[in-house]
Design a protein around this motif. Structure first.
Motif, PDB file in Angstrom:
ATOM      1  N   PRO A  82       0.817  -1.219   0.000  1.00 20.35           N
ATOM      2  CA  PRO A  82       0.000   0.000   0.000  1.00 20.35           C
ATOM      3  C   PRO A  82       0.851   1.270   0.000  1.00 20.35           C
ATOM      4  O   PRO A  82       1.990   1.275   0.443  1.00 20.35           O
ATOM      5  CB  PRO A  82      -0.802  -0.105   1.292  1.00 20.35           C
ATOM      6  CG  PRO A  82      -0.165  -1.166   2.089  1.00 20.35           C
ATOM      7  CD  PRO A  82       0.604  -2.043   1.186  1.00 20.35           C
ATOM      8  N   SER A  83       0.253   2.314  -0.513  1.00 20.77           N
ATOM      9  CA  SER A  83       0.910   3.620  -0.521  1.00 20.77           C
ATOM     10  C   SER A  83      -0.188   4.665  -0.407  1.00 20.77           C
ATOM     11  O   SER A  83      -1.364   4.328  -0.418  1.00 20.77           O
ATOM     12  CB  SER A  83       1.667   3.808  -1.834  1.00 20.77           C
ATOM     13  OG  SER A  83       0.719   3.892  -2.885  1.00 20.77           O
ATOM     14  N   LEU A  84       0.208   5.917  -0.327  1.00 11.63           N
ATOM     15  CA  LEU A  84      -0.793   6.983  -0.242  1.00 11.63           C
ATOM     16  C   LEU A  84      -1.687   6.979  -1.477  1.00 11.63           C
ATOM     17  O   LEU A  84      -2.836   7.389  -1.426  1.00 11.63           O
ATOM     18  CB  LEU A  84      -0.112   8.344  -0.090  1.00 11.63           C
ATOM     19  CG  LEU A  84       0.317   8.690   1.339  1.00 11.63           C
ATOM     20  CD1 LEU A  84       1.035  10.035   1.369  1.00 11.63           C
ATOM     21  CD2 LEU A  84      -0.874   8.727   2.286  1.00 11.63           C
ATOM     22  N   ASN A 115      -4.369   3.086  -0.890  1.00 14.72           N
ATOM     23  CA  ASN A 115      -4.429   2.630   0.496  1.00 14.72           C
ATOM     24  C   ASN A 115      -5.626   1.714   0.752  1.00 14.72           C
ATOM     25  O   ASN A 115      -6.295   1.797   1.766  1.00 14.72           O
ATOM     26  CB  ASN A 115      -4.379   3.810   1.481  1.00 14.72           C
ATOM     27  CG  ASN A 115      -5.427   4.860   1.143  1.00 14.72           C
ATOM     28  OD1 ASN A 115      -6.291   4.620   0.328  1.00 14.72           O
ATOM     29  ND2 ASN A 115      -5.350   5.992   1.815  1.00 14.72           N
ATOM     30  N   THR A 116      -5.874   0.839  -0.224  1.00 15.05           N
ATOM     31  CA  THR A 116      -6.859  -0.229  -0.038  1.00 15.05           C
ATOM     32  C   THR A 116      -6.524  -0.993   1.247  1.00 15.05           C
ATOM     33  O   THR A 116      -5.351  -1.188   1.558  1.00 15.05           O
ATOM     34  CB  THR A 116      -6.769  -1.204  -1.235  1.00 15.05           C
ATOM     35  OG1 THR A 116      -6.896  -0.446  -2.427  1.00 15.05           O
ATOM     36  CG2 THR A 116      -7.849  -2.256  -1.191  1.00 15.05           C
ATOM     37  N   ALA A 117      -7.555  -1.425   1.963  1.00 14.57           N
ATOM     38  CA  ALA A 117      -7.326  -2.181   3.196  1.00 14.57           C
ATOM     39  C   ALA A 117      -6.602  -3.492   2.884  1.00 14.57           C
ATOM     40  O   ALA A 117      -6.703  -4.018   1.782  1.00 14.57           O
ATOM     41  CB  ALA A 117      -8.659  -2.462   3.886  1.00 14.57           C
ATOM     42  N   ASP A 118      -5.883  -3.986   3.876  1.00 19.87           N
ATOM     43  CA  ASP A 118      -5.069  -5.187   3.671  1.00 19.87           C
ATOM     44  C   ASP A 118      -5.871  -6.384   3.165  1.00 19.87           C
ATOM     45  O   ASP A 118      -5.510  -7.017   2.173  1.00 19.87           O
ATOM     46  CB  ASP A 118      -4.360  -5.557   4.984  1.00 19.87           C
ATOM     47  CG  ASP A 118      -3.009  -4.869   5.101  1.00 19.87           C
ATOM     48  OD1 ASP A 118      -2.472  -4.450   4.058  1.00 19.87           O
ATOM     49  OD2 ASP A 118      -2.493  -4.765   6.226  1.00 19.87           O
ATOM     50  N   VAL A 119      -6.940  -6.700   3.877  1.00 18.99           N
ATOM     51  CA  VAL A 119      -7.712  -7.884   3.499  1.00 18.99           C
ATOM     52  C   VAL A 119      -8.313  -7.692   2.109  1.00 18.99           C
ATOM     53  O   VAL A 119      -8.272  -8.603   1.270  1.00 18.99           O
ATOM     54  CB  VAL A 119      -8.818  -8.170   4.533  1.00 18.99           C
ATOM     55  CG1 VAL A 119      -9.688  -9.330   4.080  1.00 18.99           C
ATOM     56  CG2 VAL A 119      -8.211  -8.458   5.906  1.00 18.99           C
ATOM     57  N   ASP A 120      -8.827  -6.499   1.852  1.00 22.97           N
ATOM     58  CA  ASP A 120      -9.435  -6.210   0.554  1.00 22.97           C
ATOM     59  C   ASP A 120      -8.405  -6.264  -0.567  1.00 22.97           C
ATOM     60  O   ASP A 120      -8.693  -6.704  -1.679  1.00 22.97           O
ATOM     61  CB  ASP A 120     -10.123  -4.843   0.597  1.00 22.97           C
ATOM     62  CG  ASP A 120     -11.153  -4.767   1.709  1.00 22.97           C
ATOM     63  OD1 ASP A 120     -10.727  -4.760   2.890  1.00 22.97           O
ATOM     64  OD2 ASP A 120     -12.357  -4.727   1.426  1.00 22.97           O
ATOM     65  N   ALA A 126      -9.486 -12.655   9.026  1.00 26.10           N
ATOM     66  CA  ALA A 126      -9.234 -11.235   8.767  1.00 26.10           C
ATOM     67  C   ALA A 126      -8.303 -10.631   9.808  1.00 26.10           C
ATOM     68  O   ALA A 126      -7.596  -9.665   9.544  1.00 26.10           O
ATOM     69  CB  ALA A 126     -10.553 -10.460   8.738  1.00 26.10           C
ATOM     70  N   ARG A 127      -8.312 -11.222  11.009  1.00 29.90           N
ATOM     71  CA  ARG A 127      -7.439 -10.700  12.064  1.00 29.90           C
ATOM     72  C   ARG A 127      -5.976 -11.020  11.782  1.00 29.90           C
ATOM     73  O   ARG A 127      -5.083 -10.311  12.219  1.00 29.90           O
ATOM     74  CB  ARG A 127      -7.829 -11.299  13.428  1.00 29.90           C
ATOM     75  CG  ARG A 127      -9.203 -10.862  13.885  1.00 29.90           C
ATOM     76  CD  ARG A 127      -9.274 -10.853  15.412  1.00 29.90           C
ATOM     77  NE  ARG A 127     -10.605 -10.475  15.846  1.00 29.90           N
ATOM     78  CZ  ARG A 127     -11.517 -11.327  16.334  1.00 29.90           C
ATOM     79  NH1 ARG A 127     -11.212 -12.607  16.488  1.00 29.90           N
ATOM     80  NH2 ARG A 127     -12.701 -10.901  16.695  1.00 29.90           N
ATOM     81  N   PRO A 176      -3.594  -9.046   7.963  1.00 29.47           N
ATOM     82  CA  PRO A 176      -2.710  -7.865   7.940  1.00 29.47           C
ATOM     83  C   PRO A 176      -1.317  -8.155   8.503  1.00 29.47           C
ATOM     84  O   PRO A 176      -0.307  -7.702   7.959  1.00 29.47           O
ATOM     85  CB  PRO A 176      -3.461  -6.853   8.803  1.00 29.47           C
ATOM     86  CG  PRO A 176      -4.907  -7.253   8.696  1.00 29.47           C
ATOM     87  CD  PRO A 176      -4.878  -8.755   8.648  1.00 29.47           C
ATOM     88  N   TYR A 230       3.832  -8.454   1.636  1.00 26.76           N
ATOM     89  CA  TYR A 230       2.804  -8.704   0.620  1.00 26.76           C
ATOM     90  C   TYR A 230       3.206  -9.790  -0.392  1.00 26.76           C
ATOM     91  O   TYR A 230       2.603  -9.906  -1.444  1.00 26.76           O
ATOM     92  CB  TYR A 230       2.392  -7.390  -0.076  1.00 26.76           C
ATOM     93  CG  TYR A 230       1.738  -6.449   0.918  1.00 26.76           C
ATOM     94  CD1 TYR A 230       0.356  -6.395   1.035  1.00 26.76           C
ATOM     95  CD2 TYR A 230       2.509  -5.675   1.782  1.00 26.76           C
ATOM     96  CE1 TYR A 230      -0.247  -5.582   1.982  1.00 26.76           C
ATOM     97  CE2 TYR A 230       1.915  -4.854   2.732  1.00 26.76           C
ATOM     98  CZ  TYR A 230       0.536  -4.815   2.818  1.00 26.76           C
ATOM     99  OH  TYR A 230      -0.042  -4.023   3.756  1.00 26.76           O
TER     100      TYR A 230
END
Lengths: 519, 519
Positions: free
Chosen positions: A23-25, A28-33, A55-56, A59, A67
């Motif tokens: 992710p970057s600015l 910044n999609t959520a990790d799980v998504d 989901a816990r 991330p 990633y």
């Protein structure tokens, strides 16, 4: 025969390595998504379902491995389910376990899900034996306070121990074991799942569950990938379990036009007849005699146990073969069938299975009022004592073989298929493989068909589990088989008793149906 | 407005009473399979999925209630899932909870899922306040050993306590609460789910999860039916949470052809613009001033808090209204906006928001070098002390209203829609409902549109949650909204700063855009 050789068979447990940019600015999609998006890109047109607790963890794993991860997925009800996320390494294989959950022996096969190759196979005595050798004792024990939990944890803990050993031996991470398929009889399945078996042995004989959904490994506290699917073979009823469904699957009889019979020989005689259009199943008590369980010298197969016997028709000399070629210490079921067949052929027992004093001569003796035949003298015995066969042992075997033959007669009569129309007579189970069909025909346990009709399949429960684990097609077949089977309740009426009485002779009262047997 | 009035709206949580004949020798189908068969008969063309652990309980319940049971089901991804089995009573209703998970207040609404009626509604201060009033403090606390678990259990335990109270009060079995819908901002959602919020406030500002799957109540240790589905509203990003998605759903703006604006006024100003074809969202810090959080006399709404102010333009006499009509003890956000608007209209502050000494006269005093205006004298104050408004309080409010107006200008500029084309200007949130649009226009916080354009919606988070809980269509809409939203990152560049500087005047440097404001 053990593994499906067609490597094109599609598996239902797989791994993908989703492409993800950290992710970057700008993104910044959520990790799980982000992970889901990556998986969907690798497997388009697929919706990915997942259980929330995963989901816990995602991330943390994504962050830890920057990633670079692999997603483990399985198919169920036409949907893809995420079962876990593993560190990178696109080429690291996934593993799976096929389990034959026997009441006496549990066999575990470790498979490489990517290559479909067998990595290892191991077995152990079912530790529930310490509660009771027979199934009824275990069912009664399950009703005690904490009994069911104890029975469940006995087999689960031992299985986990085996998993640990296999992982150490092959340097495999437990988290890469991404699936398990388990086939067992209805009671074993209930105990494995922690389901109350109370009504299995009581009228109206209802299982708690016949068709388990896919179970997640963590729901059974199995030490593999927690989200890994556990495929438990469905039962048809209290007396017809997942092991038999696995047997039908392994035999392939449900995909052939010609009619076949499948028989699992054990304390219960389980019989299936049918083809690709229909399947009928039937099970009845045969007693433990066929497995060598009760005879004076009877025991389960093991080193020093006689598994083959012949008798010289002229000299009446016994030729025995023992497992591992050690001095004989007992006899197993297949040895017992051989022995009784040869005793009959050599005139040492008559059609009723009774010792013929004239031909047996000095080998007969009396003990506690029961006539016994000395099979192995003390000088040759591995125990230093005589190994003897009692008249009561033969009587037990004759009752058992009569039960088996009566069940076969009943089911073929019911479907109106003459035995001569049977294309294959599959013999399921490890024990069945050792039976010499020639001897089994001689004592009238199985019909007098050409010997090539008989196909010993070995451990079909394990083979079926293997197929179910490796192939999406096989998994679908399991449920087709279950839906296709008609279960025939054995009705112990006058006709059945007449069949049974006729079958209590060696080979049968009607010699014309055993033309090949000539004593 | 609160409940979907169309009773034809299809629910996604329901109950069926499957017809089952208790097992007999003629029909010894397994218990779980019998139940599934009964459900499929009641709901044909539906596949019923269930989680394995339920299989352990079903036989007991079936036996205990003699096969007179009700099956509770929910829809997810076009499949029916069995969430639980309850004792008979076909007419007993199912209940559900809609939850507005606010960082300061949590509101819980109990609904009858069968009649769709509101049974009760209750609220409590978010117990996480004991950790920290603001969200950042809680995010930092979550990083401590056990911190996340503590934050999660604080709100969960309090919620469970509320569920117990509601059940006792209405004589409801907890097991009949068959669903929950929860809307909160991204951080509140993370803490509720036990997801690490660490990266929410750190570059690149990534949530752990934006779109939660359906979660089973037991996975969150909620004291309702363990298999009940918990619908957690998805987030769009760290600064745009499920509460806003719920707001869009409640406003219905995504189903209208005309373009609407939706604004949630709080510490963060969250703005959505769009229609049935497109949605654009934007969020930016507005500071706590709009909520009355920092002013000398500022406080959250409660008894004795001034929520409405007017000033006689001639006498400069203050008319204040307090909540519950008690003696004033402070002022809330809506009161502050009123107060500043009227100070401006009566010439007591100038365009820059600075006190005009000439008009304020004796009401001004100095404290610690800061000029203050006495709003309530000690004789009328509920605290026995002066209630004063400091110059710094006004400065704070002006910065906040400028931020809000700048965000509105930026987003409408970005999409190229003139403010005059806005059909509805929805104001979300309980706090927003108390704001007098006339005063908010006067201070230049919101654009000078006809007053009827402004639609205060009240607690849209709770309304959206209610709709999501009750309607399958609304649930589908939630995910359509999420997929439709484009999130506009606020780029604090020169243009933004220019907008902001112009908006720091009352109502604005360009008076022509606020024609209705005449001091």
């Amino acid at each position: 025969m053990d593994e499906p050789k067609d490597t094109k068979t599609r598996g239902w447990i797989r791994k993908v390595t989703p492409e993800m940019v950290p992710p970057s600015l700008n993104d910044n999609t959520a990790d799980v998504d982000r992970l889901m998006k990556g998986i969907r890109k690798a497997l388009p047109q697929n919706e990915i379902l997942f259980d929330f607790p995963l989901a816990r963890e995602i991330p943390t794993i994504l962050g830890k491995y920057d990633y670079q991860v692999a997603a483990v997925l399985f198919e169920d009800h036409d949907r893809l389910h995420l079962s876990g996320v593993l560190p990178g390494a696109a080429d690291a294989p996934l593993y799976g376990l096929a389990v034959d959950l026997g009441s006496s022996t549990v066999v575990v096969r470790l498979l490489n899900l990517s290559t479909r190759e067998r990595v290892d196979e191991t077995s152990f005595h079912n530790p529930q034996i310490e509660i009771g050798l027979d199934i009824l004792t275990r069912i009664h024990y399950a009703a005690q306070e904490g009994g069911l939990q104890k029975l469940q944890s006995l087999v689960r803990d031992r299985l986990n121990q085996e998993v640990h050993t296999l992982c150490r031996k092959h340097t495999i991470e437990m988290m890469t074991i991404a699936g398990m398929a388990v086939a067992g009889n209805t009671t074993m399945t209930h105990l494995f799942l922690g389901l109350d078996p109370y009504w299995l042995c009581r009228e109206p004989y209802i299982p708690a569950l016949n068709s388990p959904p896919i179970i997640k490994a963590h729901e059974l506290a199995l030490d593999i990938l927690p989200g890994a699917p556990v495929l438990v073979f469905p039962n048809v009823g209290s007396y017809f379990g997942g092991d038999l469904i696995a047997g039908i699957l392994a035999s392939g009889m449900n995909q052939q036009e010609e009619v076949s019979l499948l028989v699992d020989v054990g304390t219960n005689a389980e019989v299936v007849i049918g083809n690709s259009d229909w399947l009928m199943a039937c099970a009845g008590a045969a007693g433990p005699a066929l497995e060598g369980g009760v005879a004076n010298m009877g025991m389960m197969a093991g080193p020093g146990v006689i598994d083959k016997v012949s008798i010289d028709p002229d000299t009446h000399e016994f030729h025995t073969r023992t497992i591992a070629d050690q001095d004989p210490i007992g006899i197993c079921g297949s040895g017992l069938i051989d022995l009784v067949a040869h005793l009959f052929l050599s005139g040492m027992i008559d059609m009723r299975g009774k010792f013929v004093r004239r031909t047996c001569g000095d080998l007969l003796r009396e003990k506690d009022g029961i006539t016994e035949l000395v099979v192995v003298g003390p000088e040759k015995s591995g125990t230093g004592k005589l190994l003897t066969l009692a008249q009561t042992d033969i009587d037990g075997l004759v009752r058992s073989k009569a039960a088996m033959f009566t069940i076969l007669t009943t089911i073929t009569n019911t479907v109106g298929i003459p035995l001569s129309k049977i294309r294959h007579f599959f013999i399921a189970g490890t024990f069945g493989s050792y039976i010499d069909p020639r001897s089994a025909i001689t004592i009238g346990m199985i019909p007098d068909l050409p010997l090539e009709t008989y196909v010993p399949l070995g451990n079909t429960s394990l083979q079926g589990a293997t197929q179910g684990l490796l192939s999406a097609e096989a998994r679908k077949n399991i449920f087709l088989i279950r839906d296709q089977i008609t279960y025939l309740e054995l009705n112990v009426n006058q006709e059945f008793m007449n069949f049974f009485s006729a079958a209590k002779f060696i080979p049968h009262t009607d010699k014309s149906i055993f033309p090949s047997v000539r004593p």
